[in-house]
Scaffold this motif. Structure first.
Motif, mmCIF file in Angstrom:
data_model
loop_
_atom_site.group_PDB
_atom_site.id
_atom_site.type_symbol
_atom_site.label_atom_id
_atom_site.label_comp_id
_atom_site.label_asym_id
_atom_site.label_seq_id
_atom_site.Cartn_x
_atom_site.Cartn_y
_atom_site.Cartn_z
ATOM 1 N N PRO A 4 28.195 -33.958 -38.552
ATOM 2 C CA PRO A 4 28.492 -33.474 -37.187
ATOM 3 C C PRO A 4 29.272 -32.164 -37.205
ATOM 4 C CG PRO A 4 28.947 -35.818 -37.365
ATOM 5 C CD PRO A 4 28.648 -35.341 -38.759
ATOM 6 N N GLN B 266 28.875 -41.304 -41.567
ATOM 7 C CA GLN B 266 28.095 -40.382 -42.398
ATOM 8 C C GLN B 266 28.918 -39.839 -43.560
ATOM 9 O OE1 GLN B 266 28.271 -40.599 -39.113
ATOM 10 N NE2 GLN B 266 26.669 -39.448 -38.069
ATOM 11 N N GLY C 205 33.254 -47.703 -34.269
ATOM 12 C CA GLY C 205 33.067 -46.352 -33.761
ATOM 13 C C GLY C 205 32.920 -45.285 -34.815
ATOM 14 N N GLY D 164 30.350 -44.583 -36.587
ATOM 15 C CA GLY D 164 29.070 -43.913 -36.474
ATOM 16 C C GLY D 164 29.052 -42.823 -35.425
ATOM 17 N N ARG D 165 29.872 -42.958 -34.385
ATOM 18 C CA ARG D 165 29.899 -41.956 -33.316
ATOM 19 C C ARG D 165 30.699 -40.720 -33.706
ATOM 20 N NH1 ARG D 165 31.134 -46.671 -30.486
ATOM 21 N NH2 ARG D 165 33.301 -45.980 -30.293
ATOM 22 N N THR D 166 31.754 -40.903 -34.485
ATOM 23 C CA THR D 166 32.629 -39.780 -34.819
ATOM 24 C C THR D 166 32.192 -39.016 -36.065
ATOM 25 O OG1 THR D 166 34.080 -41.200 -36.152
ATOM 26 C CG2 THR D 166 34.588 -40.981 -33.797
ATOM 27 N N HIS E 49 29.425 -47.857 -40.271
ATOM 28 C CA HIS E 49 29.431 -47.361 -38.896
ATOM 29 C C HIS E 49 30.210 -48.270 -37.951
ATOM 30 C CE1 HIS E 49 26.421 -44.770 -40.558
ATOM 31 N NE2 HIS E 49 26.239 -44.144 -39.418
ATOM 32 N N PRO F 120 38.003 -42.338 -35.796
ATOM 33 C CA PRO F 120 37.900 -43.024 -34.503
ATOM 34 C C PRO F 120 39.269 -43.484 -34.016
ATOM 35 C CG PRO F 120 36.329 -43.902 -36.099
ATOM 36 C CD PRO F 120 37.299 -43.062 -36.863
#
Length: 542
Positions: free
Chosen positions: A254, A75, A67, A69-71, A64, A196
């Motif tokens: 996501p 995962q 960045g 983990g945010r995009t 992660h 990211p």
């Protein structure tokens, strides 16, 4: 006499009581030992759980980072790593039945094995890729379907492996390979959607491959141990549970992993005023950059397949002296593994460097190493070429993935990856067949000399092609600059009075720029409205 019997009875009672007290003491000691062992087991379990949590936390920080983990990249990395572990369990379970490399068998059986490995890729290229392109808006569910499908196939193989039902195991194993490649194609196609801003495409691909290699390396000995202890069917059942859980995790990726349908409309003009077709790329016209990268990777993959079977049969025929054949094969395998891992690590380090240059450098490195090994052919020269071939194959493939992800639009990206995988596998099989044939007639450096000529021809052709392409691009740029109209000015008048207005242009409202002057925005009358313009099809971070 009565006193004697009484004395004997008392003595027997004392002995019985002593024996009872001893038994009670032994029972208490056993209980204490059991409680101590239980406490030690609990402590060991807690220590193992704590170590597992620490490893998991460290892995989560790595996946992660920057960045990811945010995009959703983090995962995706975790999902792919565990998916690779599941494939490794299946391989370990079937190693003694289908996928055991018959090194000591006749060369005809090895050639048949090579041809069989092409079947999944022949299916992936013309069928799976186009299907994946049609389901761009549901790629999460496609990936989950490949995982659920492999789980069900593992269930079927676990039921068939004990009675030895080859007619069930063999098609199921090939179907597992097809679904595995379909997952790889889908994963590579969605990479730009989860990228990211701080991570380059080559780095992201390398991070995914690195975690997949590590987990597969851990899962193979575990699967082999479980197969030897409990049986291959239990390894397949463990893979079944893992694939089903991963299918659920794939659905939970996501939502932006799925790509919406592109607003590419027939008849929309492009920058040069020509009508833009609905598909801006086709599989027969992927562009010169992708073509060059594919050609370089095909040459490296052919070289890798050649070395694998050529060196193995040299060892079998005892034409590679120095160590015992099993030790030599193990040394070559370790060198190949280290080379692949190093190539992945170097790809992660390259960051935003040009992937086109990386591809050419891998081919050049393979050529130089092969020439040196052909001149000074020894056991350690063979180890060196095995390491470099694996390094070039890993690094070059990651750079090729980044080029395809950057250059190819969403509408045919999965199909392009399917064709790339098929071409690379066909070249690997072709190299293996060449290695089989040359091992019959040549020894040692002669085969490496042949491959050095092939690599040199490929590199020379690619360099000439690249030079011509760059020269043609520079010529087009110069011609465009020379053809650009320049308004003539009268030195005594304001240049704005001599600015000609084309009939297809109209001035817009003046806009102040904060410095007391105004700028005029010129809008083309024939420009398409904003809602009909094509969305960008390339990755802005590439």
């Amino acid at each position: 006499m009565a006193g004697g019997w009484e004395q004997a009875r008392r003595t027997a009672g004392d002995v019985s009581r002593r024996i009872g007290r001893s038994a009670v003491g032994a029972g208490r000691a056993t209980a204490r030992a059991g409680r101590g062992a239980g406490r030690m087991t609990v402590r060991a379990g807690r220590g193992a759980a704590s170590g597992t949590r620490r490893v998991g936390a460290a892995s989560r920080r790595l996946t992660h980072a920057q960045g990811a983990g945010r995009t959703g990249l983090g995962q995706l990395i975790e999902l792919t790593a565990l998916e690779s572990a599941g494939d490794a369990l299946v391989t370990a379970a079937l190693a003694g039945t289908l996928f055991k490399l018959p090194v000591n068998e006749a060369r005809g059986q090895v050639a048949l094995y090579l041809l069989i490995t092409m079947i999944p890729f022949v299916v992936v290229a013309p069928f799976v890729g186009p299907v994946l392109d049609r389901f761009r808006s549901g790629r999460r569910f496609v990936m989950a379907g490949t995982l659920f499908g492999r789980g069900l196939l593992c269930f079927a193989m676990a039921a068939a492996i004990v009675p030895g039902d080859v007619f069930t195991i063999f098609p199921a194993a090939l179907a597992v390979l097809v679904l595995s490649k379909a997952y790889s194609v889908s994963r590579a196609a969605i990479m730009p959607n989860v990228l990211p801003a701080d991570i380059a495409l080559v780095t992201a691909n390398a991070r995914v491959a690195l975690f997949a290699l590590v987990t597969a390396g851990v899962a193979v000995p575990v699967g082999a141990g479980v197969s030897a202890w409990l049986g291959a069917e239990w390894t397949l059942r463990a893979a079944l549970v893992l694939f089903l859980l991963l299918g659920v995790l794939a659905v939970r990726l996501p939502r932006h992993v799925d790509s919406p349908d592109l607003d590419v409309l027939d008849g929309d003009p492009d920058e040069e005023g020509q009508e833009r077709p609905a598909r801006w790329r086709t599989l027969l016209n992927v562009g010169p950059v992708v073509t060059e990268a594919m050609a370089a990777n095909v040459a490296v993959r052919l070289y890798s397949g050649f070395l694998l079977f050529y060196l193995l049969f040299l060892v079998q025929d005892r034409n590679l002296p120095g160590l015992a054949p099993p030790v030599t094969i193990g040394l070559l395998a370790v060198a190949a593994g280290v080379g692949g891992l190093t190539g992945t690590a170097v790809a992660s380090w390259t960051r935003g460097r040009s992937p086109q240059v990386i591809v050419l450098l891998t081919l050049a490195l393979s050529l130089v190493t092969t020439v040196v090994a052909a001149v000074f052919f020894t056991l350690w020269a063979a180890v060196a070429v095995a390491l470099v071939a694996a390094f070039a194959q890993g690094l070059g493939k990651l750079a090729l993935d980044a080029i395809v992800q950057r250059e190819i639009g969403e509408e045919v990206r999965s199909s392009t990856f399917g064709v790339v995988e098929a071409f690379l596998q066909v070249s690997w099989v072709g190299g293996g067949l060449v290695g089989l044939l040359l091992s019959l007639f040549t020894e040692g450096s002669a085969g490496l000399t042949v491959m050095a000529v092939v690599l040199a021809g490929s590199l020379g052709w690619l360099l000439v092609r690249r030079r011509r392409r760059v020269d043609a691009r520079d010529a087009r740029v110069e011609a465009a600059r020379a053809a650009r109209p320049r308004p003539e000015q009268d030195p005594g008048k304001d240049p704005e009075e001599h600015t000609e207005r084309r009939p297809e242009e109209r001035p817009a409202s003046p806009v102040g720029n904060g410095s007391g002057h105004t700028t005029t925005t010129v809008v083309r009358r024939d420009a398409p409205p904003p809602d009909r313009r094509t969305k960008p099809l390339t990755n802005p971070h590439g």
